[in-house]
Design a protein around this motif. Structure first.
Motif, PDB file in Angstrom:
ATOM      1  N   TYR A 144      56.708  28.985  46.188  1.00 45.49           N
ATOM      2  CA  TYR A 144      56.236  28.967  47.572  1.00 45.49           C
ATOM      3  C   TYR A 144      56.031  30.361  48.160  1.00 45.49           C
ATOM      4  CZ  TYR A 144      58.305  24.423  46.658  1.00 45.49           C
ATOM      5  OH  TYR A 144      58.631  23.225  46.069  1.00 45.49           O
ATOM      6  N   LYS A 145      56.167  31.381  47.337  1.00 46.12           N
ATOM      7  CA  LYS A 145      56.124  32.753  47.829  1.00 46.12           C
ATOM      8  C   LYS A 145      54.807  33.080  48.529  1.00 46.12           C
ATOM      9  CE  LYS A 145      56.858  37.539  46.343  1.00 46.12           C
ATOM     10  NZ  LYS A 145      57.220  38.430  45.206  1.00 46.12           N
ATOM     11  N   GLU A 146      53.684  32.722  47.922  1.00 44.02           N
ATOM     12  CA  GLU A 146      52.393  33.071  48.497  1.00 44.02           C
ATOM     13  C   GLU A 146      52.061  32.230  49.724  1.00 44.02           C
ATOM     14  OE1 GLU A 146      50.693  35.710  47.651  1.00 44.02           O
ATOM     15  OE2 GLU A 146      52.311  36.103  46.213  1.00 44.02           O
ATOM     16  N   VAL A 147      52.492  30.968  49.731  1.00 46.74           N
ATOM     17  CA  VAL A 147      52.203  30.090  50.868  1.00 46.74           C
ATOM     18  C   VAL A 147      52.784  30.663  52.152  1.00 46.74           C
ATOM     19  CG1 VAL A 147      52.649  27.810  51.871  1.00 46.74           C
ATOM     20  CG2 VAL A 147      52.053  28.023  49.455  1.00 46.74           C
ATOM     21  N   PHE A 148      54.017  31.191  52.089  1.00 46.74           N
ATOM     22  CA  PHE A 148      54.721  31.648  53.274  1.00 46.74           C
ATOM     23  C   PHE A 148      54.617  33.159  53.484  1.00 46.74           C
ATOM     24  CE2 PHE A 148      56.611  27.613  52.119  1.00 46.74           C
ATOM     25  CZ  PHE A 148      56.706  26.964  53.335  1.00 46.74           C
ATOM     26  N   SER A 149      53.899  33.856  52.629  1.00 46.02           N
ATOM     27  CA  SER A 149      53.825  35.313  52.703  1.00 46.02           C
ATOM     28  C   SER A 149      53.337  35.788  54.073  1.00 46.02           C
ATOM     29  CB  SER A 149      52.885  35.841  51.623  1.00 46.02           C
ATOM     30  OG  SER A 149      52.641  37.225  51.817  1.00 46.02           O
TER      31      SER A 149
END
Length: 525
Positions: free
Chosen positions: A389-394
């Protein structure tokens, strides 16, 4: 029961049944592996996850643990975050929408796992969640959201009724969600953090982050320094913005809650109306008895009608779903959260150049799952683990955000309120104050805020918000000064209650003989 009355004081019921440990302020410099700023669900969960991996953690809380948004929640554990999945698919794509759902379900399951493994007595209970509409417009929107559920393989049904005295058009369920007592759960995690050597300091205000040869140093208001490999800003609004411009990329919204005892067994489920204003219903336990939590009436902080009017509206909603005179309002309180432009929280590196300073903010009033997910994501970053989920919430996704237009709309709204506050004209003299009233006065042509307390003492502050210069407004329900631009809140004596402001409002000496004038804001904004 007699005619129900709205309680005079704001007080979340969660605190009545929880013995929350207290900690001393920081009084010396420290070196640690990770310093976490903020003692709510995100900071405490992150501290638990990291200490379990033998990471040396220091947690700093500006006031006392769990006293912020976490302690004022309705504590629903759900991925049903209003009508969102149709919007995410349209604006961000199928993959982002699906990952957002999975992240929040993973957070719910993590809480379920910890409650089970540690046998935490926190009233954790599985419930289906429901959105319901009372108008044709939102009936259609729920049908579109149901189609989004189907596309994303989310288990749910479109239904025709709910078990309350409310005429609805339709309702959309999401299966196998949950609810709990947040303070009982998190207090148990605090004990586990201490067992693993985690250090916690209260009444310790972090104000800045400095570089130190690749490490980061958190500087406190009292001048103490905590050096670490990573800084996790879990303080609702980031105590340190860097160059991220977060105050221009979010807005603050308040909402209201009542704890209600009624002569009517709770029928099960958690409910949220999607028409405006929204209203929420869930069950809770208080002093061993089943009660209802009734919430909603959200609005931008510092804007809208007087605060007590929102509680009165909630009471009218109670009159609709219960028989009048057959319920009692035990407690009432309000809460505040931050909303990002695209509805997805910012979790991760504060800027592309500051990879060891992580933030978590913008939960859009769904902080129990979003906050837990943020804690897991940040702890994975610290531990060097992959996280889907790192890129989704970046936080840096702003550069490609399709809601750029909303960025300008929100900031125009802030500018409007900045100008409006500077042009107000007072109409009433300060001598007309009743005890426990507040509002705007002018002193030598300058705008000031005044409050006469219950003992008759008058407190006067400068009303210019110390964050970016907007003019604060009086909140009679919380006896606070609230900023309509970025959501900062101050006590009637000027102390900071909520950021992004870090500096108190300037106090002004009061002399009754002076000819002050009072702006008629005693009923609210």
């Amino acid at each position: 029961m007699t005619q129900p009355q709205i309680p005079d004081d704001s007080h979340p019921m969660w605190f009545d049944e929880t013995a929350i440990p207290t900690f001393e302020p920081l009084t010396n410099d420290l070196t640690t592996d990770v310093v976490i700023v903020g003692g709510g669900i995100t900071g405490i969960t992150a501290a638990y996850l990291l200490t379990q991996q033998n990471i040396k953690v220091t947690l700093l809380e500006a006031t006392s643990l769990l006293n912020g948004t976490t302690g004022h929640t309705t504590a629903k554990l759900t991925a049903q975050h209003e009508i969102i999945y149709k919007d995410l698919i349209d604006k961000m794509g199928y993959n982002t929408a699906r990952l957002y759902y999975e992240a929040n379900m993973d957070a719910l399951n993590l809480i379920d796992e910890l409650v089970t493994n540690y046998q935490i007595p926190c009233d954790f209970e599985k419930q289906d969640a429901y959105l319901f509409s009372t108008t044709g417009e939102y009936k259609n929107k729920l049908e579109q959201e149901y189609q989004a559920y189907d596309n994303l393989n989310i288990k749910g049904n479109l239904e025709k009724e709910i078990p309350f005295n409310i005429s609805i058009e339709n309702a959309l369920s999401m299966k196998n969600q949950a609810q709990f007592h947040p303070l009982k759960y998190l207090t148990h995690l605090v004990g586990l953090i201490q067992e693993k050597g985690g250090e916690i300091y209260e009444q310790t205000v972090a104000v800045d982050v400095e570089d130190s040869h690749g490490a980061a140093v958190v500087v406190t208001r009292d001048g103490f320094r905590v050096k670490a490999n990573y800084v996790l800003a879990c303080s609702h609004f980031p105590f340190y913005e860097g160059t991220g411009l977060y105050s221009t990329r979010m807005y603050a919204s308040r909402s209201y809650v009542m704890a209600v005892k009624a002569n009517k067994p709770y029928p099960g489920g958690m409910y949220l109306s999607v028409d405006q204003p929204e209203h929420s219903i869930r069950k809770a336990t208080y002093n061993g008895e089943e009660i209802y939590l009734i919430g909603g009436e959200g609005h931008k902080t510092g804007q809208g009608k007087g605060m007590m009017e929102h509680y009165k509206a909630l009471k009218r909603f109670c009159d609709d779903i219960f028989n009048e005179n057959e319920y009692e309002i035990l407690h009432r309180w309000s809460t505040q959260d931050l909303i990002t432009l695209d509805k997805i929280p910012y979790v991760g590196a504060i800027t592309k150049k500051r990879q060891n300073v992580l933030i978590a903010t913008g939960y859009r009033k769904w902080g129990m799952t979003n906050g837990t997910n943020a804690a897991k994501l940040m702890s994975d970053i610290v531990l060097g683990k992959m996280n889907p989920y790192k890129e989704v919430f970046s936080p840096s996704r702003f550069s490609a955000d399709p809601s750029l237009k909303k960025f300008f709309v929100e900031n125009l709204d802030m500018a409007k309120h900045l100008i409006k506050g500077k042009m107000e004209i007072p109409r009433t003299k300060i001598e007309d104050f009743n005890p426990d009233e507040g509002g705007i006065i002018h002193i030598d042509g300058e705008r000031k805020g005044a409050y006469k307390d219950k003992e008759g003492e008058v407190h006067i502050v400068d009303t210019t918000c110390t964050h970016m210069g907007c003019e604060v407004n009086w909140n009679e329900s919380e006896r606070s000064w609230d900023c309509p631009c970025h959501g900062s809140r101050f006590s009637y004596t000027g102390e900071v209650l909520e950021g992004p402001a870090e500096t108190p409002l300037q106090k002004h000496d009061f002399h009754m003989a002076d000819d002050y004038k009072f702006d008629d804001q005693r009923s609210g904004y």
